[in-house]
Design an enzyme around this catalytic site. Structure first.
Site, PDB file in Angstrom:
ATOM      1  N   GLU A   1      16.948  15.202 -54.378  1.00 21.79           N
ATOM      2  CA  GLU A   1      15.797  14.292 -54.325  1.00 21.79           C
ATOM      3  C   GLU A   1      14.450  15.003 -54.370  1.00 21.79           C
ATOM      4  O   GLU A   1      13.495  14.496 -54.937  1.00 21.79           O
ATOM      5  CB  GLU A   1      15.896  13.433 -53.058  1.00 21.79           C
ATOM      6  CG  GLU A   1      15.018  12.201 -53.054  1.00 21.79           C
ATOM      7  CD  GLU A   1      13.605  12.455 -52.565  1.00 21.79           C
ATOM      8  OE1 GLU A   1      12.736  11.590 -52.786  1.00 21.79           O
ATOM      9  OE2 GLU A   1      13.374  13.504 -51.927  1.00 21.79           O
TER      10      GLU A   1
ATOM     11  N   HIS B   1      15.512  15.052 -46.813  1.00 20.85           N
ATOM     12  CA  HIS B   1      14.768  14.200 -47.741  1.00 20.85           C
ATOM     13  C   HIS B   1      13.637  15.062 -48.310  1.00 20.85           C
ATOM     14  O   HIS B   1      13.902  16.022 -49.028  1.00 20.85           O
ATOM     15  CB  HIS B   1      14.251  12.968 -46.986  1.00 20.85           C
ATOM     16  CG  HIS B   1      13.853  11.842 -47.879  1.00 20.85           C
ATOM     17  ND1 HIS B   1      13.752  10.540 -47.440  1.00 20.85           N
ATOM     18  CD2 HIS B   1      13.499  11.804 -49.191  1.00 20.85           C
ATOM     19  CE1 HIS B   1      13.376   9.762 -48.439  1.00 20.85           C
ATOM     20  NE2 HIS B   1      13.205  10.512 -49.507  1.00 20.85           N
TER      21      HIS B   1
ATOM     22  N   ASN C   1       4.744   7.580 -50.275  1.00 17.39           N
ATOM     23  CA  ASN C   1       5.910   8.358 -50.691  1.00 17.39           C
ATOM     24  C   ASN C   1       5.567   9.845 -50.745  1.00 17.39           C
ATOM     25  O   ASN C   1       5.378  10.477 -49.730  1.00 17.39           O
ATOM     26  CB  ASN C   1       6.416   7.827 -52.045  1.00 17.39           C
ATOM     27  CG  ASN C   1       7.820   8.270 -52.373  1.00 17.39           C
ATOM     28  OD1 ASN C   1       8.247   9.353 -52.003  1.00 17.39           O
ATOM     29  ND2 ASN C   1       8.556   7.428 -53.076  1.00 17.39           N
TER      30      ASN C   1
END
Length: 344
Positions: free
Chosen positions: A47, A103, A209
Site C-alpha cells: 500500500e 499502513h 489520506n
C-alpha cells in the site's frame, strides 16, 4: 402525497447521479504510459512505498483481503534496493513478535540512524510503531498510542521524535465511516505528535489520506480522497501549526504522496472510487490505477501531469507512486504485486 413521493424520488435520483459522477463512475479510462513496467510478486497489499536517499525502497505490506475476511495474516515491511542490478524483496520484519498490520510509512534520515515510522492497525487498537533501520534490519524502538488515533492512515516524520499523521475518518464505526464517505462529510483531521502528545492541527477534511512535507519543511501536502484535491499548508517551524494556503482540484481519489529528488510530488490515485470499493470486496473486480506528478516550482505555480493510467488489468487500486532516478514503483492496496517501471 404523490407530490411528496415524486419529490423524494427525484431527490434520491439526483443524489445517486451526483454520487456516481463525483466518484468518477462515468470517466473513460484510456490507458497510457511512456515507459515499461513489470510486476514484482511475492508481496501482499504493497500500500505504501517510500525511497531513501540511497535508492533503497521500503514497502508496507498487509493482506487486507484476509483481514476483511476475518482471517488476518501478519503484515511486514520489505526492502527493495533500486541500486541493485536485479533488485529482490527482503522481509525486514519476519521475526517481529507483536501484531503488525502496517499502513502508511515515513522515514527520517538522521546522521547516525534512519528512523522508520509506521501506522499499525492492531485488532482493537491503532498505534504508531517506530523502528531504526540499518544493514537490512529493522529494530523496533517504541510504540505510540492515543485515543486520538481514531482511523490513522498516513504520516510524515519531522525528526526522530515528531510527526504529522492523518485520520481518514472521524469515527471508529465501519457503518459511520461509510456514511461519511457517501455523504462526503468533512469529518477527518490531521494530528501533530510533539514527542509526548497529539494535537489536532487540521480539522474538517474530506478523507485525509496521504501526507508529506517539502524538502524545506515549510509546506505540508495533504491528499483529500473524497474531496479529490491536494491541499497545501504553511508550517510554523516553532509551533508546528499548519495554516491553509491553497488547494488543487485533482478530479480523482488522491492517495499517498511521495517526493522525487527535485521536489516534485508523485501521487497514486483512484480515478474511479466506486470501482475501488467493488475491488475491495471482490478481487476479480478491476479498479483503475493512476499516477499523477505535481511539479511545484513555487507556491503559486503548479503543473499536474498524468504519468500513468491503467484500467486495472495490470495493477488494480494504485495507492502510491515513488520515484528514484528513472525507476517508478507503483503500489496498490490489495494486490499481490507492485509495478517496477522504467520512465522514458
Amino acid at each position: 402525497m404523490k407530490k411528496i413521493v415524486l419529490f423524494l424520488f427525484v431527490g434520491l435520483s439526483l443524489f445517486i447521479l451526483k454520487t456516481l459522477n463525483d466518484a468518477g463512475e462515468f470517466k473513460t479510462i484510456n490507458a497510457h504510459f511512456d515507459g515499461e513496467c513489470h510486476s514484482i510478486f511475492g508481496i501482499d497489499g504493497p500500500e505504501d512505498i517510500t525511497i531513501l536517499s540511497n535508492g533503497t525502497a521500503l514497502i508496507s505490506s498487509d493482506n487486507r483481503w484476509a483481514t476483511l475476511a476475518g482471517r488476518p495474516i501478519q503484515g511486514h515491511i520489505y526492502v527493495y534496493d533500486l541500486t541493485d542490478e536485479k533488485p529482490t524483496l527482503i522481509n525486514l520484519t519476519i521475526d517481529l513478535n507483536f501484531n503488525f498490520h502496517p499502513h502508511g510509512i515515513s522515514v527520517f534520515e538522521a546522521p547516525q540512524h534512519i528512523y522508520v515510522f509506521v501506522v499499525n492497525h492492531k485488532q482493537n487498537d491503532h498505534t504508531i510503531e517506530v523502528f531504526t533501520y540499518t544493514e537490512n534490519k529493522l529494530i523496533h524502538h517504541k510504540t505510540i498510542s492515543s485515543e486520538k488515533l481514531v482511523s490513522p492512515n498516513d504520516l510524515v516524520a519531522i525528526n526522530e521524535n515528531q510527526f504529522y499523521v492523518t485520520n481518514d475518518h472521524g469515527s471508529h464505526s465501519e457503518f459511520f465511516k461509510t456514511v461519511e464517505d457517501y455523504l462526503q462529510l468533512s469529518s477527518s483531521n490531521v494530528l501533530f505528535y510533539d514527542g509526548n502528545n497529539f494535537t489536532v492541527v487540521v480539522d474538517d477534511v474530506k478523507y485525509a489520506n496521504g501526507i508529506n512535507i517539502s524538502p524545506s519543511k515549510e509546506i505540508v501536502y495533504l491528499a483529500e480522497t473524497i474531496g479529490k484535491r491536494l491541499s497545501f499548508y504553511t508550517r510554523n517551524s516553532v509551533s508546528n501549526a499548519l495554516s491553509f494556503s491553497k488547494s488543487i482540484y485533482m478530479n480523482t481519489g488522491v492517495d499517498n504522496i511521495e517526493l522525487d529528488e527535485d521536489g516534485n510530488l508523485w501521487i497514486g490515485s483512484h480515478p474511479q472510487m466506486l470501482a475501488f470499493t467493488r475491488h475491495a470486496k471482490n478481487g476479480n473486480k478491476l479498479s483503475p490505477s493512476q499516477v499523477l506528478r505535481v511539479s511545484t516550482d513555487s507556491i503559486s505555480n503548479d503543473k499536474v501531469d498524468e504519468i500513468y493510467l491503467d484500467t486495472g488489468e495490470i495493477l488494480s487500486g494504485s495507492s502510491v507512486s515513488a520515484v528514484y532516478n528513472k525507476n517508478l514503483l507503483i503500489g496498490a492496496v490489495f494486490e499481490n504485486h507492485f509495478l517496477h517501471c522504467t520512465l522514458d
